[in-house]
Design a protein around this motif. Structure first.
Motif, mmCIF file in Angstrom:
data_model
loop_
_atom_site.group_PDB
_atom_site.id
_atom_site.type_symbol
_atom_site.label_atom_id
_atom_site.label_comp_id
_atom_site.label_asym_id
_atom_site.label_seq_id
_atom_site.Cartn_x
_atom_site.Cartn_y
_atom_site.Cartn_z
ATOM 1 N N ARG A 10 0.852 -1.414 -0.017
ATOM 2 C CA ARG A 10 0.124 0.056 -0.058
ATOM 3 C C ARG A 10 0.896 1.305 -0.054
ATOM 4 N N VAL A 17 4.759 0.481 0.527
ATOM 5 C CA VAL A 17 5.348 -0.399 1.701
ATOM 6 C C VAL A 17 4.272 -1.673 1.667
ATOM 7 N N LYS A 24 -6.602 -12.610 11.117
ATOM 8 C CA LYS A 24 -7.131 -11.931 12.255
ATOM 9 C C LYS A 24 -6.331 -10.606 12.467
ATOM 10 N N ASN A 25 -5.216 -10.378 12.248
ATOM 11 C CA ASN A 25 -4.589 -9.315 12.675
ATOM 12 C C ASN A 25 -3.993 -8.589 11.209
ATOM 13 N N VAL A 26 -4.156 -7.165 11.309
ATOM 14 C CA VAL A 26 -3.206 -6.380 10.336
ATOM 15 C C VAL A 26 -2.033 -5.731 11.216
ATOM 16 N N ASN A 27 -0.946 -6.036 10.511
ATOM 17 C CA ASN A 27 0.188 -5.524 11.472
ATOM 18 C C ASN A 27 0.626 -4.120 10.731
ATOM 19 N N PHE A 28 0.514 -2.880 11.504
ATOM 20 C CA PHE A 28 1.366 -1.803 11.037
ATOM 21 C C PHE A 28 2.653 -1.445 11.781
ATOM 22 N N SER A 29 3.154 -2.558 12.579
ATOM 23 C CA SER A 29 4.326 -2.166 13.586
ATOM 24 C C SER A 29 5.465 -2.612 12.428
ATOM 25 N N LEU A 31 6.604 -2.561 8.848
ATOM 26 C CA LEU A 31 6.393 -2.179 7.212
ATOM 27 C C LEU A 31 7.591 -2.254 6.545
ATOM 28 N N MET B 4 10.786 3.974 9.944
ATOM 29 C CA MET B 4 10.000 4.836 9.056
ATOM 30 C C MET B 4 9.100 5.856 10.024
ATOM 31 N N PHE B 11 -1.026 8.090 8.627
ATOM 32 C CA PHE B 11 -0.601 6.542 9.056
ATOM 33 C C PHE B 11 -2.000 5.892 9.811
ATOM 34 N N MET B 18 -9.189 -0.404 8.437
ATOM 35 C CA MET B 18 -9.059 -1.832 8.817
ATOM 36 C C MET B 18 -9.807 -2.045 9.919
ATOM 37 N N HIS B 23 -11.196 -5.799 11.343
ATOM 38 C CA HIS B 23 -9.883 -6.369 11.405
ATOM 39 C C HIS B 23 -9.386 -6.138 12.833
ATOM 40 N N SER B 24 -8.451 -6.706 13.445
ATOM 41 C CA SER B 24 -7.786 -6.382 14.533
ATOM 42 C C SER B 24 -6.332 -5.556 14.106
ATOM 43 N N VAL B 25 -5.661 -4.824 14.647
ATOM 44 C CA VAL B 25 -4.816 -4.108 13.929
ATOM 45 C C VAL B 25 -3.341 -4.058 14.997
ATOM 46 N N THR B 26 -2.219 -4.178 14.620
ATOM 47 C CA THR B 26 -1.173 -3.949 15.469
ATOM 48 C C THR B 26 -0.372 -2.704 15.217
ATOM 49 N N ILE B 27 -0.273 -1.841 15.931
ATOM 50 C CA ILE B 27 0.396 -0.503 15.672
ATOM 51 C C ILE B 27 1.363 -0.275 16.686
ATOM 52 N N PRO B 28 2.517 0.513 16.283
ATOM 53 C CA PRO B 28 3.340 0.888 17.171
ATOM 54 C C PRO B 28 3.057 1.909 17.975
ATOM 55 N N LEU B 44 4.091 -2.175 21.550
ATOM 56 C CA LEU B 44 3.253 -2.325 20.388
ATOM 57 C C LEU B 44 1.753 -2.500 21.086
#
Lengths: 89, 169
Positions: A10, A17, A24-29, A31, B4, B11, B18, B23-28, B44
């Motif tokens: 995307r 990136v 289940k999970n979308v990882n934004f940590s 990229l 980044m 962001f 999502m 969805h579940s989402v993992t973020i910093p 995280l």
């Protein structure tokens, strides 16, 4: 080798990136950012099964004016980087 | 690995999308306004789409354009109908008052140092939260001490202390 399942590309802040999108999970940590040619290659090979550095070289030759040796060297480097980033299997 | 940096709003647009798709989402995490429970640049957070909003929930919300139009993750203090009062654990005084519709994610797990999953709503964690809230009158001083603990100074560099100032009166 091939791109692991569940990765998508995307654009974030004008940068391409690659991101893990699990069931289940979308990882934004984590990229993986791609430059223009890497993004072109990723789009070509993602979901297309097995590829080798030679496949990437041929794709580069189709799109860019570059000599085959340089293209293969760059393709090899890119594969190493992708492997390190954990997007290959 | 290279870090980044992506602008807050850019962001969170796909993050929000999502979450809205279920969805579940993992973020910093950036910033230090949820200290000592969430440590920016280290932990995280796993977010899920939010159902009912309750006190103690850690929620991701969008603050209005009059406050910079940013996405922020803080803890719910109280809920009255559609109106929700929110405050960062690491914020001495300021609170946010938002509408339920501005909230679109709830933290369901905190990954300490990106690895060890902590349930932020376990009885043990909530006891710590409530103790921390009871100490709000002296929170400013506790945060000062926390930031200056020798093992915290290393990662809580001065510019981050600077970042906290925006929340102080």
């Amino acid at each position: 080798m091939k791109i692991k399942e569940g990765f998508i590309m995307r654009t974030l802040c004008g940068q391409n990136v690659v991101q893990a999108v699990g069931p289940k999970n979308v990882n934004f940590s984590k990229l993986v950012s791609l430059n223009e040619s890497a993004a072109y290659l990723f789009a070509k090979v993602n979901g297309q099964g097995e590829f080798t550095p030679e496949t990437l070289r041929d794709l580069l030759l189709e799109e860019y004016e570059v000599d085959p040796e340089t293209a293969l060297a760059d393709a090899g480097k890119l594969c190493e980087q992708w492997a390190e980033a954990g997007i290959l299997e | 690995m290279e870090k980044m940096v992506i602008a807050n709003d850019e962001f969170f647009v796909p993050v929000r999308q999502m979450l809205e798709e279920g969805h579940s989402v993992t973020i910093p995490v950036k910033g230090f306004s949820m200290l000592p429970f969430i440590r920016g640049e280290r932990d995280l957070v796993v977010l899920e789409p939010v159902g009912e909003v309750r006190p103690d929930d850690i929620v991701l919300f969008h603050i209005g354009p009059e406050k910079g139009g940013r996405y922020v993750m803080h803890r719910v203090l109280s809920v009255a109908g559609d109106r929700v009062e929110i405050q960062g654990d690491g914020v001495p005084v300021n609170r946010e008052r938002v509408l339920r519709s501005q909230i679109f994610g709830k933290a369901v797990s905190i990954l300490r140092d990106g690895e060890k999953a902590v349930d932020p709503y376990s009885p043990r964690e909530l006891r710590k939260v409530h103790l921390w809230q009871a100490l709000r009158p002296v929170r400013r001083y506790l945060l000062f001490i926390y930031r200056n603990l020798p093992w915290n100074r290393r990662w809580l560099k001065p510019q981050y202390a600077e970042a906290l100032k925006q929340y102080e009166d």
